[in-house]
Structures are given as C-alpha cells and as structure tokens.
Design an enzyme around this catalytic site. Structure first.
Site, PDB file in Angstrom:
ATOM      1  N   ASP A 168       0.524  -1.065   0.203  1.00  0.00           N
ATOM      2  CA  ASP A 168      -0.084   0.156  -0.301  1.00  0.00           C
ATOM      3  C   ASP A 168       0.559   1.270  -0.065  1.00  0.00           C
ATOM      4  O   ASP A 168       0.555   2.030   1.089  1.00  0.00           O
ATOM      5  CB  ASP A 168      -1.129  -0.450   1.569  1.00  0.00           C
ATOM      6  CG  ASP A 168      -1.351   1.165   1.218  1.00  0.00           C
ATOM      7  OD1 ASP A 168      -2.630   1.388   0.221  1.00  0.00           O
ATOM      8  OD2 ASP A 168      -2.055   1.502   1.984  1.00  0.00           O
ATOM      9  N   ASN A 401       6.568  -7.844   7.408  1.00  0.00           N
ATOM     10  CA  ASN A 401       5.341  -7.220   7.589  1.00  0.00           C
ATOM     11  C   ASN A 401       4.258  -8.497   7.119  1.00  0.00           C
ATOM     12  O   ASN A 401       4.292  -8.153   5.621  1.00  0.00           O
ATOM     13  CB  ASN A 401       5.577  -5.838   7.236  1.00  0.00           C
ATOM     14  CG  ASN A 401       3.848  -4.769   7.010  1.00  0.00           C
ATOM     15  OD1 ASN A 401       3.230  -4.343   8.569  1.00  0.00           O
ATOM     16  ND2 ASN A 401       3.446  -4.738   5.832  1.00  0.00           N
ATOM     17  N   GLU A 402       2.826  -8.334   8.242  1.00  0.00           N
ATOM     18  CA  GLU A 402       1.675  -8.774   7.118  1.00  0.00           C
ATOM     19  C   GLU A 402       1.890 -10.274   6.399  1.00  0.00           C
ATOM     20  O   GLU A 402       1.391 -10.199   5.702  1.00  0.00           O
ATOM     21  CB  GLU A 402       1.384  -8.038   7.019  1.00  0.00           C
ATOM     22  CG  GLU A 402       1.182  -6.287   7.915  1.00  0.00           C
ATOM     23  CD  GLU A 402      -0.962  -6.198   7.804  1.00  0.00           C
ATOM     24  OE1 GLU A 402      -1.248  -5.743   6.669  1.00  0.00           O
ATOM     25  OE2 GLU A 402      -0.820  -5.785   8.676  1.00  0.00           O
ATOM     26  N   ASN A 459      -0.628  -5.708  13.908  1.00  0.00           N
ATOM     27  CA  ASN A 459      -1.115  -4.730  13.055  1.00  0.00           C
ATOM     28  C   ASN A 459      -2.650  -4.963  13.194  1.00  0.00           C
ATOM     29  O   ASN A 459      -3.377  -5.561  12.214  1.00  0.00           O
ATOM     30  CB  ASN A 459      -0.870  -4.603  11.793  1.00  0.00           C
ATOM     31  CG  ASN A 459       0.390  -4.140  11.526  1.00  0.00           C
ATOM     32  OD1 ASN A 459       0.856  -3.960  12.163  1.00  0.00           O
ATOM     33  ND2 ASN A 459       1.168  -4.234  10.345  1.00  0.00           N
ATOM     34  N   TYR A 465     -11.153  -0.839   8.980  1.00  0.00           N
ATOM     35  CA  TYR A 465     -11.310  -1.367   7.445  1.00  0.00           C
ATOM     36  C   TYR A 465     -12.631  -3.064   8.149  1.00  0.00           C
ATOM     37  O   TYR A 465     -13.510  -3.320   7.546  1.00  0.00           O
ATOM     38  CB  TYR A 465     -10.486  -2.385   7.301  1.00  0.00           C
ATOM     39  CG  TYR A 465      -9.450  -1.818   6.476  1.00  0.00           C
ATOM     40  CD1 TYR A 465      -9.498  -1.037   5.318  1.00  0.00           C
ATOM     41  CD2 TYR A 465      -8.323  -1.688   7.149  1.00  0.00           C
ATOM     42  CE1 TYR A 465      -8.918  -0.561   5.104  1.00  0.00           C
ATOM     43  CE2 TYR A 465      -7.133  -1.321   6.422  1.00  0.00           C
ATOM     44  CZ  TYR A 465      -7.558   0.031   5.775  1.00  0.00           C
ATOM     45  OH  TYR A 465      -6.071   0.786   5.094  1.00  0.00           O
ATOM     46  N   GLU A 496       0.664  -1.331  14.316  1.00  0.00           N
ATOM     47  CA  GLU A 496      -0.013  -0.188  13.742  1.00  0.00           C
ATOM     48  C   GLU A 496      -1.053  -0.180  14.037  1.00  0.00           C
ATOM     49  O   GLU A 496      -1.576  -1.540  14.424  1.00  0.00           O
ATOM     50  CB  GLU A 496      -0.063  -1.150  12.022  1.00  0.00           C
ATOM     51  CG  GLU A 496       0.938  -0.565  11.039  1.00  0.00           C
ATOM     52  CD  GLU A 496       0.541  -1.448   9.740  1.00  0.00           C
ATOM     53  OE1 GLU A 496      -0.277  -0.865   9.436  1.00  0.00           O
ATOM     54  OE2 GLU A 496       1.908  -1.546   8.587  1.00  0.00           O
ATOM     55  N   TRP A 541      -0.884   3.878  13.146  1.00  0.00           N
ATOM     56  CA  TRP A 541      -0.272   4.289  11.482  1.00  0.00           C
ATOM     57  C   TRP A 541      -0.994   5.514  10.762  1.00  0.00           C
ATOM     58  O   TRP A 541      -2.359   4.893  10.804  1.00  0.00           O
ATOM     59  CB  TRP A 541      -0.858   2.787  11.030  1.00  0.00           C
ATOM     60  CG  TRP A 541      -0.455   2.945   9.399  1.00  0.00           C
ATOM     61  CD1 TRP A 541      -1.517   3.099   8.157  1.00  0.00           C
ATOM     62  CD2 TRP A 541       0.860   2.335   8.716  1.00  0.00           C
ATOM     63  NE1 TRP A 541      -0.642   3.110   6.886  1.00  0.00           N
ATOM     64  CE2 TRP A 541       1.055   2.621   7.491  1.00  0.00           C
ATOM     65  CE3 TRP A 541       2.677   2.122   9.069  1.00  0.00           C
ATOM     66  CZ2 TRP A 541       1.978   2.407   6.819  1.00  0.00           C
ATOM     67  CZ3 TRP A 541       2.970   2.097   8.660  1.00  0.00           C
ATOM     68  CH2 TRP A 541       2.854   1.992   7.182  1.00  0.00           C
ATOM     69  N   LYS A 560      -3.513   8.051   6.300  1.00  0.00           N
ATOM     70  CA  LYS A 560      -3.930   7.923   7.681  1.00  0.00           C
ATOM     71  C   LYS A 560      -2.894   8.817   8.704  1.00  0.00           C
ATOM     72  O   LYS A 560      -2.749   8.318   9.554  1.00  0.00           O
ATOM     73  CB  LYS A 560      -3.232   6.286   8.571  1.00  0.00           C
ATOM     74  CG  LYS A 560      -4.203   5.349   7.610  1.00  0.00           C
ATOM     75  CD  LYS A 560      -4.241   4.086   7.971  1.00  0.00           C
ATOM     76  CE  LYS A 560      -5.999   3.245   7.534  1.00  0.00           C
ATOM     77  NZ  LYS A 560      -5.800   3.203   6.477  1.00  0.00           N
TER      78      LYS A 560
HETATM   79  C1  BDP Z   1      -1.413  -2.213   6.787  1.00  0.00           C
HETATM   80  C2  BDP Z   1      -0.027  -2.559   6.211  1.00  0.00           C
HETATM   81  C3  BDP Z   1       0.375  -1.071   5.356  1.00  0.00           C
HETATM   82  C4  BDP Z   1      -1.300   0.082   5.100  1.00  0.00           C
HETATM   83  C5  BDP Z   1      -1.965  -0.037   6.315  1.00  0.00           C
HETATM   84  C6  BDP Z   1      -3.616   1.000   6.116  1.00  0.00           C
HETATM   85  O1  BDP Z   1       0.765  -2.906   6.930  1.00  0.00           O
HETATM   86  O2  BDP Z   1       1.145  -0.768   5.054  1.00  0.00           O
HETATM   87  O3  BDP Z   1      -0.708   1.087   4.737  1.00  0.00           O
HETATM   88  O4  BDP Z   1      -2.297  -1.403   6.548  1.00  0.00           O
HETATM   89  O5  BDP Z   1      -3.922  -0.360   5.363  1.00  0.00           O
HETATM   90  O6  BDP Z   1      -2.162  -3.208   6.736  1.00  0.00           O
HETATM   91  O7  BDP Z   1      -3.449   1.600   6.078  1.00  0.00           O
END
Ligand code: BDP
Length: 584
Positions: A168, A401-402, A459, A465, A496, A541, A560
């Site tokens: 992203d 990451n993720e 995160n 979401y 995050e 984040w 964000k």
């Molecule tokens: C997380 C990711 C990050 C995204 C964030 C988002 O680690 O890179 O920018 O979500 O959706 O899942 O803002």
C-alpha cells in the site's frame, strides 16, 4: 558493511547531481552499457525517484528499467588503495558499467551495494558510468513481485493497483540514495561489530592484514583507549569509560568510537569511526526494558517518501521529521516496510529515537513461497544486519510485515519451518537484539511466526476496515485480540493502528475520514494499549500521509498520517502531543 568515511586514509566523494536517464521499452533490451541513447535521454536528479520528476514525459507509473548515466573522474588511487562505487540503494535492482565494463550488481533491494573499480580503469581520467536500475520486483523476492495479470489469476481482481504491487505505497523507481566514489586502503579495516551496554562497548574488528587495532571511545570529556593484536584478521576488546553517560531518548549522548589499524611496526595503515551510545534494550516477561527501566514504546510507522523526491533521501524533510517526532513526544519508529536510508539512522542516533528496523518483506503469500524466497529473505536480513548492527538507535529487528495477509491456508499450515529457519538465521547474525514481525489479523492471533518472536508485533484496524465507525465495538475487538495474544506470555506491541483523515474534513458524529474520527480512534486505542498489562507500546499508522499506487480505495494518498504529506499537524497530532509529550 562500513559506512562512508572521510579521513587521511579514506574518502567518500558524493556523485549527486543531474544525471541522464533513458528508459527501456517493454520487451526490449538496449545495449546501452557504454552509453545511453542521447536522443531518448532525460535529465534526472540523483538521488531522486524518476516518477514525479518525469511524470510529464509519461513515466509516473513506469516500473521497468531506467538506464542512468553520468561521467565520473576516477583518480589514480594512492599506492595500496582501491576505488569503489557505493550505492546507498537502487530501487530495486541494478547493474553498473564503467566505460562498458560491468563492475557489479546490487544484492538485496533497498540496501547499499559496492562495486570495486578495476585497476586499469582507475587511472586518473574521466569514465562513463552507466547504471541500469530495474524497478520490477522479482517474484521470488522477500516482497514478491506481481504483474497486473496476477490479481485476476489469484482471484482478487478488486485488489488491482496501478502500478501493480502487493503493498500500500507507491513503488518509486530510481537511484534513491547517494552514489559515492570511495577511496580506501585495500586490505585495511574490513568491518567491526560494536555492542554497547550500560558500562561500555564490546568490540570485535576485522582487518585484511596483520598488526594491531587501537580503539578509542571519547566524548570530548573522557577518552578510553585499548589496543589488541589481530589474530587471524580479528581483534577483540572491551572499552569501559570511567563514568559512563548513557544514551536515551531524553539524553541521546553519543561517544565517538575511533579505530586505527596499526602495522606490526606501529605505522597507522587505516582509520574508521562511528558515533555510538551506551544503552540496553531487553525483553523480560511481558515488559520491555530500556536502560534497565520499563519502557512503553510510543511512536509511528513511517514511510520514506515526499512530493517530487519520491522515495529519495530528502534531507530537509528528515530534519523536520525528527523535530516533529520530538515535538509530539514519540520515542520510537518502525522503518515500515523496508530499511531506511543511513541518513535517517544518523539522525535517529542523534535525536534519541529508538528504531525497530524492518527488512523489506511485505505480505508474503505462502502459496508462492519456495526455497528461493527464503534464501532471498535470509540474504535481505543478513545485509540489513550487516549495515545496521552498529547503530545505537536500532533496538530490534522486524523480519516481515503482514505475512499471510491473503488469509491463505498455506500460511497457517506450512509457514512454521520458514520462520524457524529465518529467525534462527537472524539470531546467529545478531544474538543481542530482540526480533519480531508485524502480524496481520488474517494470520490469526496464534500466528506461527509468534513462537519465534521476542515480542509480538500486531497491526489492527478494528474501527476502520472492520467495524467501521463504531469505536466502542472496535475497542472490544482489540481487547479480545490482546487477551488471546497475551496467552503467549510475551510483550505485545501494536505496530500499526490508525484511521484515514482528510485534513480539513470534520463532523460532529463518528464519520470515517474526518479529523475527529481519526483523533478519537487513536485516543481510544491508546487507552486500551495503556490499560492492558501485556501491551508494551503502540505505533500509530502513520506519521504522515503518503502516496500509494492507484486504487479506488485511495484518494491518491493513504491519509492515515497524523501529519499531512507536507507535515502540517491534523487534530490527532495535537492530541498525541498532549498525551505523549512531557514538554510544556
Ligand atoms: C497495513 C499495512 C500498511 C498499510 C495499512 C493501511 O501494513 O502498509 O498502509 O495497512 O491499510 O495492513 O493503511
């Protein structure tokens, strides 16, 4: 890897400036090794991403290969010295030629690489430097490359981004960090590892010849000196200043560690130095300890990017960002989602900002993971540790990451040996620092990578979401995650959490994208973080809004940030300052 040095034995000449660049057409491979086609070339600033610089020429979304060119004066090196080209990074892969002769290639993406210049070329004249920079990630990389067709093949056409990415943020291409011409003694000091604690520094130095190492730790007031004989190219010693002054976010006191290589008859052959602080960071039970006292990590996930520069080092912005981190009362940052520039780490050391240093591995899809991916991931971890292990600011490594982001079954079924192998590899390279990764909810609260982590990075976006607009229910879901993960008996750090806010968008009720909702979201999460006994910190984040690839769910930027992309504070930034800052 030794960072750039300037002293009587070593020099680093910055080749920044206006270079030329020409781009490969799809399916072609020009033979520009000796020089690019002038009729197709553009001026381009180095460091700098090509995308915004050359948007009007049609290269905003270009993720193929750009061929860079400049002319470099190559002095005849002093006797016993070598000339080397050092690239801070090339995003993502590069090969370099001097007068048509290949001198080397990049290794792990977003990390430095060096190219030794053959003696016959280093003869006191100007040579043509050509660098082919390929912005297309390979499918077996620790962040797997993807094409626009892949989204449909993977049954998720709605995820399609332009340019195609698995992440992203915008995939800026180019020479994004300084290119340097180094001159240094061949077979001099080849590396060192300096591990600091509350009393001093344990040092291990490698050199390519026999003799002694003299090390000095000084801060202008006190100076501690030790000498040790090189044994099979290695010298080890311990430096303990009489009354050690510690490094911390409140007092980022740095010593200067100077190393001299002495020949058996006592002649100085080489010198290097670095700034270093005395500090400790440990995990015990569900608590993080910094310099022996419990610490709550307060800070952000960031990105390295800015208007026009793209991902390139932007020195004024770096200075501004560190002042803003201090202004808001943050004590830490994660280098989401890739190794940041050495210039960033220089300032983190100077400002006393603790860094969770993350390797470039995002959203690993375990349906496609094979031995090549693991090998590349290990190489990326190795090169990250080699570059950054001597950094005082780096308190921990984040190895991914993720992973498992697509909730693929294979993640939970078969990723365990992968993590076992990767973490074990990282621990042999750095037995001193805690390790983690950033878990995504889809990978489960019992993520297979947790078993290998020292603290559990998560995160979470309940209230954004999922459960959008309902903060009470979101915080309940967050607390449930905390309780489930706390069962593992390790500290949790929320790496995050955040909500998009369009600066200037307001509402008197809970409404996504408003500054009020972002502020309330962050403050509700922070309360939950503070109140849970197993949670040892939180990183919002994001620090600032940032450009993403194009997708219907993003209005050019991920919003964000608590600061806008040009660093104006949103309401959430003022709220965090009140929450975190001890300043009047
Ligand atoms: C997380 C990711 C990050 C995204 C964030 C988002 O680690 O890179 O920018 O979500 O959706 O899942 O803002």
């Amino acid at each position: 890897m030794i960072g750039p040095q300037n002293n009587s034995f070593r020099s680093a000449r910055d080749l920044s400036g206006f270079w030329r660049v020409a781009f490969e057409k799809e399916g072609t491979r020009p033979d520009w090794e000796k020089g690019i086609a002038e009729s197709e070339a553009f001026h381009v600033a180095v460091p700098g991403s090509w995308n915004e610089q050359l948007a009007e020429a049609g290269y905003m979304n270009f993720c193929g290969a750009g061929w860079y060119q400049t002319d470099v004066f190559l002095p005849e090196p002093a006797k016993g010295n070598e000339l080397v080209l050092r690239f801070g990074s090339a995003d993502y892969y590069a090969e370099a030629w001097l007068d048509g002769v290949s001198v080397g290639r990049s290794s792990a993406p977003m990390l430095p690489f060096e190219c030794a210049i053959p003696k016959e070329l280093a003869n006191g004249r100007t040579a043509r430097l050509v660098v082919r920079v390929d912005a297309q990630l390979r499918s077996d990389e620790a962040t797997q490359g993807i094409t626009s067709a892949t989204y449909a093949e993977e049954g998720r056409p709605k995820d399609e981004y332009l340019p195609a990415v698995r992440f992203d943020f915008f995939p800026y291409g180019g020479l994004n960090r300084p290119v340097l011409l180094l001159q240094r003694p061949a077979g001099g000091i080849t590396g060192w590892r300096a591990v600091s604690d509350l009393a001093g520094v344990t040092l291990s130095v490698d050199a390519g010849c026999a003799g002694h190492i003299r090390a000095t730790l000084s801060d202008g007031i006190t100076s501690t000196e030790r000498e040790a004989k090189l044994d099979a190219g290695k010298a080890e010693m311990r430096l303990d200043p009489a009354s050690p002054r510690l490094w911390s976010p409140e007092d980022p006191h740095l010593y200067r560690l100077s190393l001299e290589l002495l020949s058996p008859d006592g002649t100085v052959l080489d010198m290097c130095e670095q700034r270093i602080g005395l500090r400790s960071f440990k995990v015990e039970g569900t608590t993080l300890f910094f310099n022996g006292a419990p610490i709550v990590l307060k800070g952000f996930g960031k990105h390295e990017e800015s208007p026009l520069h793209g991902r390139a080092v932007n020195m004024p912005q770096l200075v501004k960002d560190f002042h803003l981190l201090k202004w808001i009362g943050a004590n830490s940052v994660r280098t989401s989602h890739y190794p940041y520039s050495e210039e960033f780490l220089d300032l983190a050391d100077e400002f006393g900002i603790l860094v969770i240093d993350e390797v470039f591995s995002i959203n690993l899809d375990f349906r496609l993971v094979d031995e090549a991916v693991l090998a590349n991931h290990k190489r990326a971890v190795g090169e990250l540790i080699s570059r950054d292990a001597n950094r005082t600011c780096v308190i921990a490594w984040s190895l991914a990451n993720e992973p498992g982001y697509l909730a693929e079954r294979e993640y939970r079924q078969s990723s365990e040996p992968y993590w076992q192998n990767l973490f074990a590899h990282a621990r042999t390279l750095d037995p001193t620092r805690p390790m983690c990764h950033a878990n995504v909810g889809y990978a489960g609260n019992d993520d297979p990578a947790f078993a290998h982590s020292d603290f559990l990075g998560i995160n979470r976006y309940h209230g954004w979401y999922t459960i959008p607009g309902r903060l009470d229910a979101a915080v309940d879901a967050l607390d449930k995650d905390f309780d489930a993960i706390a069962a593992q008996g390790k500290p949790i750090v929320v790496l995050e959490f955040g909500a998009d806010a369009m600066a200037g968008q307001h509402a008197s009720y809970d409404q996504l994208f408003t500054e009020e909702y972002q502020q309330d979201f962050i403050s509700a999460y922070w309360k939950a973080i503070e109140n849970h006994p197993s949670v040892a910190g939180g990183h919002v984040w994001n620090f600032a809004d940032f450009r993403t690839a194009q997708h219907g769910r993003r209005v050019v930027h991920n919003l964000k940030g608590v600061f806008t992309r040009t660093r104006e504070p949103k309401m959430a930034a003022w709220m965090l300052r009140r929450l975190w800052s001890t300043a009047e």
